[in-house]
Design an enzyme around this catalytic site. Structure first.
Site, short mmCIF file in Angstrom:
data_model
loop_
_atom_site.label_atom_id
_atom_site.label_comp_id
_atom_site.label_asym_id
_atom_site.label_seq_id
_atom_site.Cartn_x
_atom_site.Cartn_y
_atom_site.Cartn_z
N ARG A 193 0.83 -1.19 0.00
CA ARG A 193 0.00 0.00 0.00
C ARG A 193 0.87 1.25 0.00
O ARG A 193 1.88 1.31 0.72
CB ARG A 193 -0.88 0.01 1.25
N SER A 238 -8.55 0.32 -1.02
CA SER A 238 -9.56 -0.02 -0.01
C SER A 238 -10.28 1.24 0.47
O SER A 238 -10.86 1.96 -0.32
CB SER A 238 -8.92 -0.80 1.13
N HIS A 239 -10.21 1.53 1.78
CA HIS A 239 -10.92 2.68 2.33
C HIS A 239 -10.00 3.88 2.52
O HIS A 239 -10.38 4.87 3.14
CB HIS A 239 -11.54 2.30 3.68
N LYS A 288 -3.68 -6.34 -3.12
CA LYS A 288 -4.03 -7.47 -2.25
C LYS A 288 -3.78 -8.74 -3.07
O LYS A 288 -4.33 -8.87 -4.17
CB LYS A 288 -5.49 -7.40 -1.80
N ASP A 299 -17.28 -0.56 2.28
CA ASP A 299 -16.04 0.21 2.14
C ASP A 299 -15.65 0.28 0.67
O ASP A 299 -16.37 -0.21 -0.21
CB ASP A 299 -14.92 -0.39 3.02
N ASP A 335 -13.63 -1.13 -1.39
CA ASP A 335 -13.48 -2.30 -2.27
C ASP A 335 -14.45 -3.43 -1.94
O ASP A 335 -14.33 -4.53 -2.45
CB ASP A 335 -12.03 -2.81 -2.28
N ASP A 383 -15.12 -5.36 0.69
CA ASP A 383 -14.86 -6.57 1.49
C ASP A 383 -15.26 -6.33 2.95
O ASP A 383 -15.12 -7.22 3.78
CB ASP A 383 -13.40 -7.04 1.38
N ARG A 384 -15.79 -5.12 3.24
CA ARG A 384 -16.19 -4.80 4.61
C ARG A 384 -17.58 -4.19 4.60
O ARG A 384 -17.91 -3.43 3.70
CB ARG A 384 -15.18 -3.79 5.18
N GLU A 408 -14.21 -9.79 11.97
CA GLU A 408 -13.52 -8.69 12.63
C GLU A 408 -14.58 -7.67 13.02
O GLU A 408 -15.59 -7.50 12.32
CB GLU A 408 -12.51 -8.02 11.69
N SER A 453 -14.57 -4.62 12.69
CA SER A 453 -14.68 -3.58 11.66
C SER A 453 -15.60 -3.95 10.51
O SER A 453 -15.89 -3.12 9.65
CB SER A 453 -13.30 -3.25 11.11
N HIS A 509 -15.26 -7.05 8.49
CA HIS A 509 -14.81 -8.14 7.62
C HIS A 509 -15.51 -9.41 8.10
O HIS A 509 -15.33 -9.81 9.26
CB HIS A 509 -13.29 -8.36 7.75
#
Length: 452
Positions: free
Chosen positions: A10, A99-100, A109, A235, A237, A239-240, A313, A315, A317
């Site tokens: 990143r 991502s975010h 990733k 988010d 991308d 995934d969350r 998670e 958050s 995920h």
């Protein structure tokens, strides 16, 4: 700051992620992949297609052929690892996404042989990239695949039983890439939906695409209040996920409890920030609950090792192996949540039955990359002989930082793997006791910092 992080690569576009660095990454990565094909997708950022071309240069120069899925959510990228494309299977997938993070950021990733490529693999890749020569360009070898249609068809087929359900659904894509698939899935399932900021736009003109921050949910909350029974937010991308009812913002650990209700004695993995209520309630129901390290890569590896059904998670995920492939997918998690409503499970009622605790949000303590892990080690030493005024310790879990279990709750301090901060979280039967734990641990952190 190094672009080679614990879970991914990143950095800032042009400054850190540029032709020189990304071509080398693709070239070095090619030697870590056994098969012939690598599938590559990217998010909505304006520089993502540019980084795609750099990555193709490196991968092709390293002898790999690229399957180009275009702009997709990260879960679609993962999905390509489990499909056949005109007789071809991919040996790895790479998602170009920030991502975010703010719009100037981007990243990679990486999945190799259906497993996350992370930690020491990424650090070693970084060291290798510093020493290799810039590879010459070879003939471009890229084949387009329609991963979006395949993914949409798969989910629509899996969730046919939700067709035309009555629930009024509102959702916020945050101008990330969730909108690339949500519209088609919801339309084909004839769901009653109203969406915000569906159009992918890497400048994120409406709000930052991070649903774990409460202020980013203001618009979808307003829409929920007037037009919805349930709300979802994604988010950058996809995934969350965030899940909102009229009464609750349901965090990832509580989502896992709700999802597990329909599974028979599942094995569920949570990270160290998850509520003790989740672990206790799972055990009470006859499930197996495992506490493990934070991080999507860590949880995927642990799921495979334990053959777990579900992982989470706080958050947002959420990882389903039960009826799915074991990776974090906010779109799939949306449909599984709608399935609970379809089965007449009242989310708010189920949450109201749980023991009442006060949990803080994640509280971040700024430090440096150099010092963050040293502070954790110093805290562990201090806990061997804590101050007389320190709350009574029941036990200590050190799977990721230190989670200290007290008589009426717990406190956590861990080093972030991605930023120069310590992450703390506290939970107790009352706000006052949680604040007491917070003060005691913060004092310990200061003492640890001063001892370095």
């Amino acid at each position: 700051m190094s672009i080679y992080r614990e879970y991914d690569i990143r950095g800032i576009y042009e400054k850190e992620l540029n032709e020189q660095s990304v071509v080398r990454i693709g070239y070095a990565l090619a030697s870590k992949i056994d098969g012939e094909y690598v599938s590559v997708g990217y998010d909505a950022r304006s520089h993502s297609p540019i980084l795609f071309e750099y990555l193709v240069h490196g991968l092709n120069a390293g002898g790999k052929k690229v399957l180009d899925m275009g702009m997709v959510p990260t879960p679609v990228n993962y999905f390509t690892n489990y499909q056949e494309w005109d007789g071809v299977t991919t040996s790895a997938s790479i998602m170009i996404t920030g991502s975010h993070n703010p719009s100037e950021y981007n990243g990679l990733k990486i999945t190799v042989d259906k497993a996350p490529f992370f930690s020491e693999d990424i650090y070693a890749l970084g060291r290798e990239c510093e020493t290799i020569d810039f590879p010459a360009k070879v003939k471009r070898d890229v084949t387009k695949i329609d991963a979006v249609t395949r993914y949409v068809d798969f989910l629509v087929h899996e969730f046919q039983h939700l067709k035309a359900m009555d629930t009024k659904i509102v959702y916020d894509c945050g101008n990330g890439v969730a909108g690339v698939v949500t519209e088609d899935i919801f339309a084909q399932l004839e769901l009653k939906t109203k969406g915000l900021y569906i159009e992918p736009d890497g400048t994120f003109p409406n709000h930052h695409p991070d649903p774990s921050e409460e202020h980013n949910l203001e618009d979808v909350k307003k829409l929920l209040a007037t037009d919805g029974d349930i709300a979802f937010a994604y988010d950058g991308d996809a995934d969350r996920i965030a899940v909102l009812t009229h009464k609750n913002n349901i965090k990832g650990d509580m989502m896992a409890l709700l999802y597990s209700m329909t599974m028979d004695k599942p094995t569920v993995i949570g990270e160290v920030k998850c509520s003790q209520v989740m672990y206790d309630e799972l055990e009470r129901r006859g499930a197996t609950a495992i506490m493990y390290k934070t991080g999507h890569s860590n949880l995927k590896v642990k799921m495979k090792e334990t053959d777990a059904d579900l992982a989470c998670e706080v958050s947002g995920h959420i990882f389903f192996k039960n009826r799915y492939f074991g990776y974090d997918d906010a779109i799939y998690a949306t449909l599984r949540m709608l399935e609970l409503l379809h089965d007449k499970i009242d989310l708010d009622e189920e949450l109201a039955k749980l023991p009442k605790v006060f949990s803080t949000e994640e509280i971040k303590v700024k430090t440096t990359e150099d010092e963050k892990f040293k502070i954790i080690d110093a805290v562990k030493v201090l806990l061997q002989n804590p101050p007389a005024s320190f709350p009574t310790i029941r036990d200590i879990i050190d799977v990721d930082g230190v989670r200290i279990n007290f008589e009426n709750g717990w406190g956590l301090v861990r080093a972030s793997n991605t930023t120069p901060v310590l992450v703390t979280r506290f939970e107790s039967t009352s706000k006052e006791t949680a604040e007491l734990y917070e003060k005691a641990i913060n004092d310990l952190i200061v003492k640890a910092q001063n001892s370095l």
